[in-house]
Design a protein around this motif. Structure first.
Motif, PDB file in Angstrom:
ATOM      1  N   ASP A  78       0.828  -1.207   0.000  1.00  0.00           N
ATOM      2  CA  ASP A  78       0.000   0.000   0.000  1.00  0.00           C
ATOM      3  C   ASP A  78       0.865   1.261   0.000  1.00  0.00           C
ATOM      4  N   ASN A  81       2.393   1.635  -3.425  1.00  0.00           N
ATOM      5  CA  ASN A  81       1.386   2.156  -4.360  1.00  0.00           C
ATOM      6  C   ASN A  81       1.124   3.640  -4.113  1.00  0.00           C
ATOM      7  N   LYS A  82       1.053   3.999  -2.831  1.00  0.00           N
ATOM      8  CA  LYS A  82       0.826   5.392  -2.485  1.00  0.00           C
ATOM      9  C   LYS A  82       2.008   6.247  -2.947  1.00  0.00           C
ATOM     10  N   ALA A  84       4.090   5.526  -5.398  1.00  0.00           N
ATOM     11  CA  ALA A  84       4.054   5.591  -6.865  1.00  0.00           C
ATOM     12  C   ALA A  84       3.003   6.604  -7.327  1.00  0.00           C
ATOM     13  N   SER A  85       1.824   6.566  -6.672  1.00  0.00           N
ATOM     14  CA  SER A  85       0.760   7.509  -7.021  1.00  0.00           C
ATOM     15  C   SER A  85       1.209   8.943  -6.750  1.00  0.00           C
ATOM     16  N   GLN A  86       1.823   9.158  -5.594  1.00  0.00           N
ATOM     17  CA  GLN A  86       2.291  10.500  -5.262  1.00  0.00           C
ATOM     18  C   GLN A  86       3.426  10.929  -6.184  1.00  0.00           C
ATOM     19  N   SER A  87       4.282   9.965  -6.549  1.00  0.00           N
ATOM     20  CA  SER A  87       5.377  10.275  -7.482  1.00  0.00           C
ATOM     21  C   SER A  87       4.818  10.704  -8.835  1.00  0.00           C
ATOM     22  N   GLN A  88       3.784   9.977  -9.301  1.00  0.00           N
ATOM     23  CA  GLN A  88       3.136  10.333 -10.567  1.00  0.00           C
ATOM     24  C   GLN A  88       2.479  11.708 -10.450  1.00  0.00           C
ATOM     25  N   GLU A  89       1.829  11.950  -9.331  1.00  0.00           N
ATOM     26  CA  GLU A  89       1.178  13.244  -9.105  1.00  0.00           C
ATOM     27  C   GLU A  89       2.215  14.363  -9.054  1.00  0.00           C
TER      28      GLU A  89
END
Length: 197
Positions: A78, A81-82, A84-89
């Motif tokens: 988790d 994933n968080k 990675a999501s924040q990195s993408q954001e």
């Protein structure tokens, strides 16, 4: 008596801690502590010391350890994933920030410049060009005013001379006419005299 009180207090605290330890609750560390404290000691013939632990306790510890590992793996997944999501954001925000900076630079460039005949000229250059044109036109205006006044003065002087010349000519013509009339009278008088005589 004092020694007995310290020993009794220490035993009471140890018993309270032992009562808090359990295989069914608490942290893994507390469960392992329970396991080591509740296990039995055994020595073999060589004097080697061993701990004797019940199989169901080991199965429970194993189950709890695997559950804790699964929970940690899930939490790690988790978190990954968080991240990675924040990195993408963050990369999207960086891209948006970069676009915004570019737009701001273009806007500032457009704000600080003007279009003249399809060319972008800075406001300072535009002002310099505009005031140069105005100064040039004013110089031409003053030059033409000077030339006009100069020409006007020459024209007035020429008109004045012309008038003087015309007056002189008129005076000369009158004088010439009077002389001619005088000469004609004299001629007529002479002719009349010659006829009479």
């Amino acid at each position: 008596m004092l020694l007995f009180t310290f020993t009794a207090t220490a035993q009471t605290e140890t018993e309270e801690e032992d009562d808090q330890l359990s295989l069914d609750s608490g942290t893994l560390e507390n469960q392992f502590e329970y396991l080591t404290k509740r296990s039995n000691n055994w020595r073999d013939a060589r004097g080697q010391s061993y701990e004797v632990v019940r199989n169901e306790w080991i199965a429970k510890i194993k189950s709890h350890t695997l559950d804790s590992l699964k929970a940690l793996k899930k939490e790690l997944l988790d978190t990954q994933n968080k991240v990675a999501s924040q990195s993408q954001e963050v990369s999207q925000l960086k891209s948006t920030l970069s676009n915004t900076k570019n737009n701001l630079e273009e806007t500032n460039l457009e704000k600080d410049s003007m279009s003249l005949f399809g060319l972008q000229i800075s406001k300072t250059g535009y002002n310099t060009l505009l005031w140069s044109i105005i100064a040039g036109l004013l110089a031409f205006l003053f030059f033409f005013i000077y030339k006009y006044k100069n020409s006007n003065a020459i024209t007035k002087e020429a008109k004045l001379r012309l008038e003087e010349t015309e007056e002189e000519f008129e005076e000369h013509r009158r004088n010439a006419l009077e002389r001619e009339q005088k000469v004609r009278r004299q001629l007529q008088d002479e002719l009349n005299k010659n006829r009479n005589s």
